[in-house]
Design a protein around this motif. Structure first.
Motif, PDB file in Angstrom:
ATOM      1  N   LYS A  34       0.833  -1.213   0.000  1.00 45.61           N
ATOM      2  CA  LYS A  34       0.000   0.000   0.000  1.00 45.61           C
ATOM      3  C   LYS A  34       0.859   1.250   0.000  1.00 45.61           C
ATOM      4  O   LYS A  34       0.502   2.260  -0.582  1.00 45.61           O
ATOM      5  CB  LYS A  34      -0.928  -0.008   1.218  1.00 45.61           C
ATOM      6  N   LEU A  35       2.022   1.192   0.678  1.00 47.01           N
ATOM      7  CA  LEU A  35       2.923   2.339   0.700  1.00 47.01           C
ATOM      8  C   LEU A  35       3.341   2.680  -0.726  1.00 47.01           C
ATOM      9  O   LEU A  35       3.380   3.847  -1.117  1.00 47.01           O
ATOM     10  CB  LEU A  35       4.153   2.030   1.566  1.00 47.01           C
ATOM     11  N   GLY A  36       3.599   1.634  -1.522  1.00 51.84           N
ATOM     12  CA  GLY A  36       3.946   1.842  -2.929  1.00 51.84           C
ATOM     13  C   GLY A  36       2.825   2.519  -3.679  1.00 51.84           C
ATOM     14  O   GLY A  36       3.034   3.442  -4.449  1.00 51.84           O
ATOM     15  N   GLU A  37       1.586   2.099  -3.368  1.00 49.70           N
ATOM     16  CA  GLU A  37       0.422   2.707  -4.022  1.00 49.70           C
ATOM     17  C   GLU A  37       0.303   4.174  -3.652  1.00 49.70           C
ATOM     18  O   GLU A  37      -0.004   5.008  -4.481  1.00 49.70           O
ATOM     19  CB  GLU A  37      -0.856   1.981  -3.578  1.00 49.70           C
ATOM     20  N   GLN A  38       0.588   4.476  -2.343  1.00 50.11           N
ATOM     21  CA  GLN A  38       0.475   5.859  -1.881  1.00 50.11           C
ATOM     22  C   GLN A  38       1.475   6.746  -2.619  1.00 50.11           C
ATOM     23  O   GLN A  38       1.155   7.847  -3.039  1.00 50.11           O
ATOM     24  CB  GLN A  38       0.729   5.934  -0.386  1.00 50.11           C
ATOM     25  N   GLU A  39       2.699   6.207  -2.783  1.00 48.23           N
ATOM     26  CA  GLU A  39       3.718   6.995  -3.471  1.00 48.23           C
ATOM     27  C   GLU A  39       3.308   7.306  -4.899  1.00 48.23           C
ATOM     28  O   GLU A  39       3.595   8.356  -5.432  1.00 48.23           O
ATOM     29  CB  GLU A  39       5.041   6.225  -3.462  1.00 48.23           C
ATOM     30  N   ASN A  40       2.570   6.350  -5.493  1.00 49.87           N
ATOM     31  CA  ASN A  40       2.174   6.548  -6.875  1.00 49.87           C
ATOM     32  C   ASN A  40       0.920   7.403  -7.012  1.00 49.87           C
ATOM     33  O   ASN A  40       0.654   7.946  -8.055  1.00 49.87           O
ATOM     34  CB  ASN A  40       1.933   5.191  -7.551  1.00 49.87           C
ATOM     35  N   SER A  41       0.125   7.476  -5.942  1.00 52.52           N
ATOM     36  CA  SER A  41      -1.167   8.153  -6.047  1.00 52.52           C
ATOM     37  C   SER A  41      -1.048   9.665  -5.934  1.00 52.52           C
ATOM     38  O   SER A  41      -1.990  10.382  -6.256  1.00 52.52           O
ATOM     39  CB  SER A  41      -2.105   7.643  -4.952  1.00 52.52           C
ATOM     40  N   GLY A  42       0.086  10.173  -5.434  1.00 54.33           N
ATOM     41  CA  GLY A  42       0.242  11.613  -5.269  1.00 54.33           C
ATOM     42  C   GLY A  42      -0.435  12.150  -4.030  1.00 54.33           C
ATOM     43  O   GLY A  42      -0.512  13.350  -3.832  1.00 54.33           O
ATOM     44  N   LYS A  43      -0.972  11.283  -3.214  1.00 61.11           N
ATOM     45  CA  LYS A  43      -1.616  11.736  -1.981  1.00 61.11           C
ATOM     46  C   LYS A  43      -0.562  11.876  -0.901  1.00 61.11           C
ATOM     47  O   LYS A  43      -0.087  10.882  -0.356  1.00 61.11           O
ATOM     48  CB  LYS A  43      -2.690  10.740  -1.553  1.00 61.11           C
ATOM     49  N   SER A  44      -0.197  13.099  -0.627  1.00 67.58           N
ATOM     50  CA  SER A  44       0.837  13.321   0.390  1.00 67.58           C
ATOM     51  C   SER A  44       0.686  14.731   0.958  1.00 67.58           C
ATOM     52  O   SER A  44      -0.057  15.555   0.431  1.00 67.58           O
ATOM     53  CB  SER A  44       2.223  13.141  -0.215  1.00 67.58           C
ATOM     54  N   PHE A  45       1.417  14.985   2.032  1.00 67.51           N
ATOM     55  CA  PHE A  45       1.402  16.301   2.666  1.00 67.51           C
ATOM     56  C   PHE A  45       2.546  17.132   2.101  1.00 67.51           C
ATOM     57  O   PHE A  45       3.601  16.597   1.769  1.00 67.51           O
ATOM     58  CB  PHE A  45       1.556  16.156   4.179  1.00 67.51           C
ATOM     59  N   THR A  46       2.331  18.429   2.007  1.00 72.80           N
ATOM     60  CA  THR A  46       3.398  19.319   1.533  1.00 72.80           C
ATOM     61  C   THR A  46       3.553  20.496   2.499  1.00 72.80           C
ATOM     62  O   THR A  46       2.578  20.916   3.140  1.00 72.80           O
ATOM     63  CB  THR A  46       3.093  19.881   0.128  1.00 72.80           C
ATOM     64  N   LEU A  47       4.763  20.998   2.567  1.00 73.15           N
ATOM     65  CA  LEU A  47       5.033  22.171   3.391  1.00 73.15           C
ATOM     66  C   LEU A  47       4.409  23.386   2.688  1.00 73.15           C
ATOM     67  O   LEU A  47       4.751  23.672   1.543  1.00 73.15           O
ATOM     68  CB  LEU A  47       6.551  22.340   3.511  1.00 73.15           C
ATOM     69  N   PRO A  48       3.480  24.103   3.340  1.00 73.35           N
ATOM     70  CA  PRO A  48       2.872  25.260   2.676  1.00 73.35           C
ATOM     71  C   PRO A  48       3.887  26.378   2.506  1.00 73.35           C
ATOM     72  O   PRO A  48       4.820  26.491   3.299  1.00 73.35           O
ATOM     73  CB  PRO A  48       1.755  25.672   3.641  1.00 73.35           C
ATOM     74  N   LYS A  49       3.697  27.178   1.477  1.00 68.19           N
ATOM     75  CA  LYS A  49       4.635  28.274   1.234  1.00 68.19           C
ATOM     76  C   LYS A  49       4.534  29.299   2.372  1.00 68.19           C
ATOM     77  O   LYS A  49       3.433  29.672   2.779  1.00 68.19           O
ATOM     78  CB  LYS A  49       4.294  28.940  -0.098  1.00 68.19           C
ATOM     79  N   LEU A  50       5.682  29.729   2.866  1.00 69.04           N
ATOM     80  CA  LEU A  50       5.698  30.762   3.903  1.00 69.04           C
ATOM     81  C   LEU A  50       5.291  32.094   3.246  1.00 69.04           C
ATOM     82  O   LEU A  50       5.853  32.467   2.218  1.00 69.04           O
ATOM     83  CB  LEU A  50       7.116  30.861   4.482  1.00 69.04           C
ATOM     84  N   PRO A  51       4.311  32.823   3.814  1.00 71.55           N
ATOM     85  CA  PRO A  51       3.814  34.031   3.130  1.00 71.55           C
ATOM     86  C   PRO A  51       4.711  35.260   3.268  1.00 71.55           C
ATOM     87  O   PRO A  51       4.285  36.371   2.962  1.00 71.55           O
ATOM     88  CB  PRO A  51       2.444  34.262   3.792  1.00 71.55           C
ATOM     89  N   TYR A  52       5.943  35.090   3.759  1.00 71.20           N
ATOM     90  CA  TYR A  52       6.895  36.199   3.904  1.00 71.20           C
ATOM     91  C   TYR A  52       8.285  35.580   4.003  1.00 71.20           C
ATOM     92  O   TYR A  52       8.426  34.355   4.128  1.00 71.20           O
ATOM     93  CB  TYR A  52       6.571  37.035   5.168  1.00 71.20           C
ATOM     94  N   SER A  53       9.308  36.428   3.984  1.00 70.15           N
ATOM     95  CA  SER A  53      10.677  35.902   4.058  1.00 70.15           C
ATOM     96  C   SER A  53      11.037  35.565   5.511  1.00 70.15           C
ATOM     97  O   SER A  53      10.353  36.002   6.442  1.00 70.15           O
ATOM     98  CB  SER A  53      11.658  36.936   3.492  1.00 70.15           C
ATOM     99  N   TYR A  54      12.136  34.817   5.679  1.00 70.90           N
ATOM    100  CA  TYR A  54      12.536  34.391   7.029  1.00 70.90           C
ATOM    101  C   TYR A  54      12.831  35.576   7.954  1.00 70.90           C
ATOM    102  O   TYR A  54      12.627  35.499   9.163  1.00 70.90           O
ATOM    103  CB  TYR A  54      13.777  33.492   6.967  1.00 70.90           C
ATOM    104  N   ASP A  55      13.317  36.675   7.373  1.00 74.92           N
ATOM    105  CA  ASP A  55      13.683  37.828   8.211  1.00 74.92           C
ATOM    106  C   ASP A  55      12.565  38.868   8.318  1.00 74.92           C
ATOM    107  O   ASP A  55      12.744  39.920   8.930  1.00 74.92           O
ATOM    108  CB  ASP A  55      14.970  38.485   7.700  1.00 74.92           C
ATOM    109  N   ALA A  56      11.406  38.570   7.745  1.00 72.19           N
ATOM    110  CA  ALA A  56      10.324  39.573   7.676  1.00 72.19           C
ATOM    111  C   ALA A  56       9.737  39.928   9.036  1.00 72.19           C
ATOM    112  O   ALA A  56       9.151  40.998   9.187  1.00 72.19           O
ATOM    113  CB  ALA A  56       9.209  39.066   6.763  1.00 72.19           C
ATOM    114  N   LEU A  57       9.868  39.036  10.007  1.00 67.69           N
ATOM    115  CA  LEU A  57       9.265  39.311  11.320  1.00 67.69           C
ATOM    116  C   LEU A  57      10.251  39.927  12.305  1.00 67.69           C
ATOM    117  O   LEU A  57       9.939  40.128  13.478  1.00 67.69           O
ATOM    118  CB  LEU A  57       8.663  38.017  11.901  1.00 67.69           C
ATOM    119  N   GLU A  58      11.468  40.224  11.817  1.00 65.41           N
ATOM    120  CA  GLU A  58      12.450  40.929  12.645  1.00 65.41           C
ATOM    121  C   GLU A  58      11.892  42.304  13.030  1.00 65.41           C
ATOM    122  O   GLU A  58      11.143  42.897  12.248  1.00 65.41           O
ATOM    123  CB  GLU A  58      13.750  41.130  11.849  1.00 65.41           C
TER     124      GLU A  58
END
Ligand code: FE2
Length: 247
Positions: A34-58
């Motif tokens: 099933k793990l193989g199927e999951q890898e092929n199905s595209g069903k996975s979690f992704t890191l969401p894009k950070l809406p600002y730069s790393y230093d933006a909250l300084e």
């Protein structure tokens, strides 16, 4: 290859497969398939894009903390979820629903990492740059509801800060909407107010504050209260209002 060698090779592979099934159990073999199927199905979690730069909250939240928090800590929750065998996660629902389906019977690996991923995804959105250190206050209906529930914004800020400071060990402080009323609550580890956990105050999340040491230790060391004092400068009230208004 001679027929005899082909036979020996084929029967050897079958023997190995049978042996593996006996050693690992049919369930584990099935999970690996099933793990193989999951890898092929595209069903996975992704890191969401950070809406600002790393230093933006300084200067309130430093660049190094943001980079490590996002690329190491949040990424680790995502990676651990994606390493789970298929069938452990129901991908037909959104992440909030996935969290609301968590209860005491849920495995620790799912509870901790799904919570970690969901909580941080929300946390990033509930922050916004304020390098000019402008007064940062809620507005609209949320401001009115805060005043109604806590008597004043200052009283609300005081209660929230105290509860966040007192979280023992790692956890989160939340502003939630529970049966139409605003409430401040805390959770340990990566639990959140959507989960069906005994002792958990449940409700719709309006604000989220990460008080794990990884959120502040590089800049503030043991002074969590200072981190919280500065965090108020970078609260994204527009996002909080949006969450409140879509109740
Ligand atoms: Fe965190």
């Amino acid at each position: 290859m001679s027929d005899r060698r082909k036979f020996l090779k084929t029967s050897g592979l079958i023997g190995l497969s049978t042996l593996a099934a006996k050693l690992m159990g049919e369930e584990k073999i099935s999970a690996l398939e099933k793990l193989g199927e999951q890898e092929n199905s595209g069903k996975s979690f992704t890191l969401p894009k950070l809406p600002y730069s790393y230093d933006a909250l300084e200067p309130f939240i430093d660049k190094q903390t943001m980079e490590i928090h996002y690329t190491k800590h949040h990424q680790a929750y995502v990676d651990k979820l994606n390493a789970l065998p298929s069938g452990n996660i129901d991908f037909s629902t959104d992440d909030a629903t996935k969290c609301s389906n968590i209860d005491k019977s849920t495995s620790a690996i799912i509870r901790n990492n799904l919570g970690g991923h969901y909580n941080h995804s929300l946390f990033w959105q509930l922050l916004k740059p304020n390098s000019e250190n402008k007064t940062n206050l809620p507005g609209g209906k949320l401001a009115s509801a805060i005043t109604k529930e806590f008597k004043s914004y200052e009283e609300f800020k005081k209660e929230f800060s105290e509860k966040a400071t007192k979280v023992f060990g790692s956890g989160w402080c939340w502003l939630i909407l529970q049966n139409g009323k605003l409430k401040i609550t805390t959770t340990p580890n990566q639990d959140n107010p959507l989960m069906n956990i005994e002792g958990n105050e449940k409700g719709k999340i309006i604000m989220a504050l990460d008080v794990w040491e990884h959120a502040y230790y590089l800049k503030y060391q043991n002074k969590r209260a200072d981190y919280i004092t500065n965090w108020w400068n970078v609260v994204n009230w527009e996002k909080a209002e949006e969450l409140f208004n879509t109740q």
